[in-house]
Structures are given as C-alpha cells and as structure tokens.
Scaffold this active site. Sequence first.
Site, PDB file in Angstrom:
ATOM      1  N   SER A 193       0.877  -1.249   0.000  1.00  0.00           N
ATOM      2  CA  SER A 193       0.000   0.000   0.000  1.00  0.00           C
ATOM      3  C   SER A 193       0.889   1.266   0.000  1.00  0.00           C
ATOM      4  CB  SER A 193      -0.813   0.019   1.220  1.00  0.00           C
ATOM      5  OG  SER A 193      -2.086  -0.524   1.016  1.00  0.00           O
ATOM      6  N   THR A 194       1.202   1.906  -1.137  1.00  0.00           N
ATOM      7  CA  THR A 194       2.294   2.835  -1.429  1.00  0.00           C
ATOM      8  C   THR A 194       1.924   3.613  -2.682  1.00  0.00           C
ATOM      9  OG1 THR A 194       3.825   1.222  -0.527  1.00  0.00           O
ATOM     10  CG2 THR A 194       4.786   2.913  -1.910  1.00  0.00           C
ATOM     11  N   THR A 195       2.480   4.797  -2.856  1.00  0.00           N
ATOM     12  CA  THR A 195       2.204   5.547  -4.071  1.00  0.00           C
ATOM     13  C   THR A 195       3.481   6.205  -4.563  1.00  0.00           C
ATOM     14  OG1 THR A 195       0.659   7.094  -5.130  1.00  0.00           O
ATOM     15  CG2 THR A 195       1.525   7.728  -2.971  1.00  0.00           C
TER      16      THR A 195
END
Length: 495
Positions: free
Chosen positions: A321-323
Amino acid sequence: MAAGHPQTAAAGIEILRQGGNAFDAAIAALLAACVAEATLTSLGGAGFLLAHTATGESVLFDFFSQTPGERRSEREVHFYPVAVDFGDAVQEFHIGPGSMAVPGTVAGVFHIHGRLGRLPMAKVAAPAIELARRGLEIDPFQSFCRGILEPILLATPGARALFVPQGHLQKPGEPWAAPELADTLDWLVAEGPDVFYRGEIAHRLVADSERLGGHLTAKDLRTYRVIEREPLRWPYRDRSLLTNPAPSAGGTLICFALQLLSHFDIGTLRFGTAAHLELLTEVMRLTDEARRADFKRQDNTFLSPVVLDRYGSRLRRHWGSTTHISVLDAEGNAASVTSTNGEGSAYVIPGTGIMINNMLGEEDLHPEGFDQWPVGRRIASMMAPSIVLRDGEPEIVLGSGGSKRIRTALLQVLANLIDFQMPLAQAIASPRIHWENHILHLEPDLQPPLHLEDSSAVLWREQNFYFGGVHTVRRTGQGLEAEGDHRRSGTALLL
C-alpha cells in the site's frame, strides 16, 4: 508529471505553472497525495525522494521510518493482525499502536524544500490545503482501497472519524474531505516541522503511544533526521540507472536482476512468449534466493562480481500500500518520490487528521520477525524511486508502490522500455508477472512457462494493483511524455 491520482498530479502541475521547479512540484504532489490517496500515504508515513538536478547533482533523500529507540515488553504492546484481500491473493499485516515506527514524511518535505525548493512553502502546500478543505469525489480505485482496508479504517474512533464521517465507507462519486488535515497543514506551514517532532503534535502522539501500547517516545521523534545518501548507480545497456541504495533493499535488488538480464539479448524475444517468461521467472527466482542468502543491510558485497557470477552462472540458457510521483521539468531537474503509510496503524493523532504508519507491522520489512527489529535504526524498504540517465541526462523517471512487487514491476517496465523499445503507454500497460515463495503470479494474457521447478502458478483474472503502479515520465527526441499506471488509477499531466 505522473502520479497515482488526478488531484495529486494537478497539485504538482499548478506549482510548475507558478514557476516552481520539479522539487517544489514533487513536494506539492506528495502533500496532495496525503489527501487524494489517503489510504496509501500520509503525513504519518515515510518515503524517499531521488533528485537529479539541472546542474548534475544526484542525491537520495531518505525520510523513511526508523525503529523506536526502545522496545516495550510484549504484554504492554497493542499489536494485532488483519488480513488484506487483494482479490486473488490475501496478505496479512499487523496494526495497532505497537506497529507505529517513527514517521518521516513531514521532516522529508521540509528538508527537501529547504535544500532544493524555489517557491515559499505556503505556496507549495496551498493546493493540498485547499483540496483537504473543499474535499474531492472518491474515485473507483480509492473506493476499492478503502474497501480492502476496511478492518483498519473502522478499527478505532479516530480512524472512523477520519475515513467514515457519514458512518459508511464512501462509494465512487461520493464526497470526502479532511478539514482537520487542512488545519494541520496550515499549522505546519506556519510553525515548521518542529511542531510535529517536538511540539504539540508530538506531545499528543507520544502520550497516546504510552497510554495505548506503542513503542514511540519523545526522544524517537526529537532525534529523527532526514539522511542524504549517494544514489546507487548501475549500468544497463547504454544507460545508467540511479536508484535507492542500501540499507534499503529495493534498488539493490533491481540492479541485481538487471545484471542477470544483461547477459541476454531479450529484445530478440517476443514479449510474453514462453522464452521471455521463463527468463523473467528465473531472474526473479534467483534474485529472491540471493536476497535471502546474501543480502545484508550494510554490506556492499551483494553486487560484487563474485556474488553476481555465482547466480548468473545458474541462469538457465533455455530459460524470472504505497504511491509514487515522477516529475521532469524544462530545466532538466528530475524528482522521483515514493511514499507510504503502510496500511496505516489505525491510530490517528487527535485533532490532526493524520493516521500514523504501521511500519513495524509489515512482514516484508521484518523478515527476521516482528519482535526482532533492532532499535533506533532505519527500516530497510523495498521502495526504489529511480531515474535512468542517458548520456548523463535524465531520460526516464519512474517508481512504484507495491511492497515486494515493486522491484519486479520496475524490472519489467525498464526491460519493456530499454530492451523491447516499447512506447511508454505500452510498456506500463503490458501484463506482468511476479515470483515469490515458489508461486508465479501472472496477469491475464500470459501463460506460465513449462519449467517452474516445484513452483505453482496463479493466473489473475484481471490486471491488479497487486502488481504495482509504475508512474513514469520520459524525455524523448520529441519532448516530454508521461504515463500513469492504470493498475493504481495513475494519471499523467503535461504543462
């Protein structure tokens, strides 16, 4: 600019329009992502920014999480598992106050701005403040993220107040705003990062950590520092790759895999054929094996000829869960920034709209065990913000979210661009594979190779954010181009 949400990219483009440089734009976009992509990143999270300036300076800004300086006894700590269902795979994470590591995003934003920014912070933060205050419509991808993270977003009163103020998780098209986060951003602009690490926000966080079963202390926050590192530079074909160095693992593992690939002219293979997939699978398998056997956080021998030759000689000839935000500006500045909040700890600092990370609760980051992390040390990350130089100038700026899938997603996009010479959109949209723990995951339109050696295959029904989100910008002879990865609702804007 390429990023994970239209509002994230729009914030960066607005700052470029006002005369800011790529680093101003990256900071503005990162702050906006804390609103538009609130399930993926946060002011309570952490990350890295790789910079290459128009004057030729390259520097990796490490604002990743740090382990606390002391570990409380297990009976005092509130730390528990939740399952995240990606659709065709389930992964377990741990949350609660005991999962919180020292956050670095706020320190990183101010440090990078002071070092390379041009516009005042008030201007740089303005798009994010306006976005948080007026709100936005939840898009399908963020609605999906909120759905799979529901056990975390509903776990505490603070998380429910932030993410479900109307009593239910937002569906696509429904509005969501974060007025407390807007006020907090105003507060940070006015007083600087000290209010977060030494002042009132720190006091609230530390008091709750002590009361609710966390490890964080006032000293942990007070002593946190952004680290400037020399990027790892690695040759591939006629280019040079700049990426995240040790102690983080992601960049080093990408370089290891590229070196194995460099022994083969994979451009002569047809994309998606058995020969191509067998080679990719074997490269991924050997890289994962080498990571477990030979990678040490502070050891530079992993990329030595001795280690590389040992694994390269085993690469079968018949064939593994990362951007993120990428920016290139007209002056020649390039910024590649990957940030995360993990899945979030479910703890929200009262009155701030900031959920703190769960970096102590990610198995990927603690393969030695959750109760074995060394105190007061940077956590080794899989994040690998990267820049490809051609003739010394930035040609490609890219990175990805996706935990263990970051390195395999970037490996495949780099090979698509450099070896297969695909157009940018095709390089990102092409189906991917990922090998892990004797399981080969394949996106649609790809078939498992015949030689899997005690491995099984998972055929995904559709392309999925499990395989990363490689948001990329590239300079060509015709100018700049950008492409967001649809797997993570990516978008791209040009000015």
